[in-house]
Design a protein around this motif. Sequence first.
Motif, PDB file in Angstrom:
ATOM      1  N   SER A 277      -9.458 -11.633  32.141  1.00  0.00           N
ATOM      2  CA  SER A 277     -10.573 -10.749  31.854  1.00  0.00           C
ATOM      3  C   SER A 277     -10.090  -9.533  31.065  1.00  0.00           C
ATOM      4  O   SER A 277      -9.136  -8.863  31.451  1.00  0.00           O
ATOM      5  N   GLY A 278     -10.735  -9.257  29.949  1.00  0.00           N
ATOM      6  CA  GLY A 278     -10.360  -8.123  29.112  1.00  0.00           C
ATOM      7  C   GLY A 278      -9.376  -8.456  28.018  1.00  0.00           C
ATOM      8  O   GLY A 278      -9.040  -7.592  27.213  1.00  0.00           O
ATOM      9  N   TRP A 279      -8.888  -9.686  27.992  1.00  0.00           N
ATOM     10  CA  TRP A 279      -7.909 -10.058  26.971  1.00  0.00           C
ATOM     11  C   TRP A 279      -8.513 -10.003  25.572  1.00  0.00           C
ATOM     12  O   TRP A 279      -7.801  -9.772  24.593  1.00  0.00           O
ATOM     13  N   ASP A 280      -9.817 -10.221  25.484  1.00  0.00           N
ATOM     14  CA  ASP A 280     -10.455 -10.158  24.171  1.00  0.00           C
ATOM     15  C   ASP A 280     -10.417  -8.749  23.595  1.00  0.00           C
ATOM     16  O   ASP A 280     -10.434  -8.576  22.379  1.00  0.00           O
ATOM     17  N   ILE A 281     -10.316  -7.750  24.446  1.00  0.00           N
ATOM     18  CA  ILE A 281     -10.167  -6.372  23.953  1.00  0.00           C
ATOM     19  C   ILE A 281      -8.843  -6.232  23.215  1.00  0.00           C
ATOM     20  O   ILE A 281      -8.779  -5.642  22.130  1.00  0.00           O
ATOM     21  N   LEU A 282      -7.788  -6.811  23.766  1.00  0.00           N
ATOM     22  CA  LEU A 282      -6.483  -6.793  23.091  1.00  0.00           C
ATOM     23  C   LEU A 282      -6.517  -7.606  21.808  1.00  0.00           C
ATOM     24  O   LEU A 282      -5.914  -7.224  20.803  1.00  0.00           O
ATOM     25  N   ASN A 283      -7.216  -8.758  21.834  1.00  0.00           N
ATOM     26  CA  ASN A 283      -7.334  -9.585  20.630  1.00  0.00           C
ATOM     27  C   ASN A 283      -8.027  -8.835  19.500  1.00  0.00           C
ATOM     28  O   ASN A 283      -7.591  -8.864  18.347  1.00  0.00           O
ATOM     29  N   VAL A 284      -9.132  -8.161  19.823  1.00  0.00           N
ATOM     30  CA  VAL A 284      -9.889  -7.428  18.801  1.00  0.00           C
ATOM     31  C   VAL A 284      -9.064  -6.257  18.276  1.00  0.00           C
ATOM     32  O   VAL A 284      -8.997  -6.029  17.071  1.00  0.00           O
ATOM     33  N   ALA A 285      -8.426  -5.516  19.173  1.00  0.00           N
ATOM     34  CA  ALA A 285      -7.602  -4.382  18.735  1.00  0.00           C
ATOM     35  C   ALA A 285      -6.443  -4.853  17.859  1.00  0.00           C
ATOM     36  O   ALA A 285      -6.122  -4.226  16.849  1.00  0.00           O
ATOM     37  N   GLY A 286      -5.834  -5.970  18.229  1.00  0.00           N
ATOM     38  CA  GLY A 286      -4.746  -6.511  17.417  1.00  0.00           C
ATOM     39  C   GLY A 286      -5.218  -6.970  16.050  1.00  0.00           C
ATOM     40  O   GLY A 286      -4.550  -6.760  15.045  1.00  0.00           O
ATOM     41  N   ALA A 287      -6.402  -7.593  16.003  1.00  0.00           N
ATOM     42  CA  ALA A 287      -6.929  -8.064  14.720  1.00  0.00           C
ATOM     43  C   ALA A 287      -7.322  -6.902  13.818  1.00  0.00           C
ATOM     44  O   ALA A 287      -7.178  -6.988  12.596  1.00  0.00           O
ATOM     45  N   LEU A 288      -7.803  -5.815  14.406  1.00  0.00           N
ATOM     46  CA  LEU A 288      -8.195  -4.660  13.598  1.00  0.00           C
ATOM     47  C   LEU A 288      -7.009  -3.784  13.221  1.00  0.00           C
ATOM     48  O   LEU A 288      -7.113  -2.961  12.311  1.00  0.00           O
TER      49      LEU A 288
END
Length: 124
Positions: free
Chosen positions: A49-60
């Motif tokens: 849970s919350g891993w997508d926050i890291l994915n989005v931050a990494g992609a941006l």
Amino acid sequence: MGLFSSLLAIAMFICFLACIMFVVFGQVTVRKLRKKPETKDALGTEFASGWDILNVAGALSTPRFLNKKMESSPLAFLRADSALLYKHTSRLDRILGRIFFILYSTSGFMFIGLMILDLLGFFD
């Protein structure tokens, strides 16, 4: 207070700031992206849970040429789609993501570096 304790305190402070930015970035940006049908499935694989926050931050946060290279790899399904995210985020969202990702990465590298230096006896 020794050198190790001082550096550990700095790393903990940066980690604390990263935790605050994790919540802020998740509530301001990723929550908005989860609600949009176009971007809902483009946030990368969520291991926890919350891993997508890291994915989005990494992609941006990573440069575009690296994003293109990583998105053409066989493991591209693990990462968020940066081109689509750039279309659906504002400048403030990208700045928040970069600040969060820099704080998160810096604290992690500092903790790992302190562990290695302590194992090598640098602080004895």
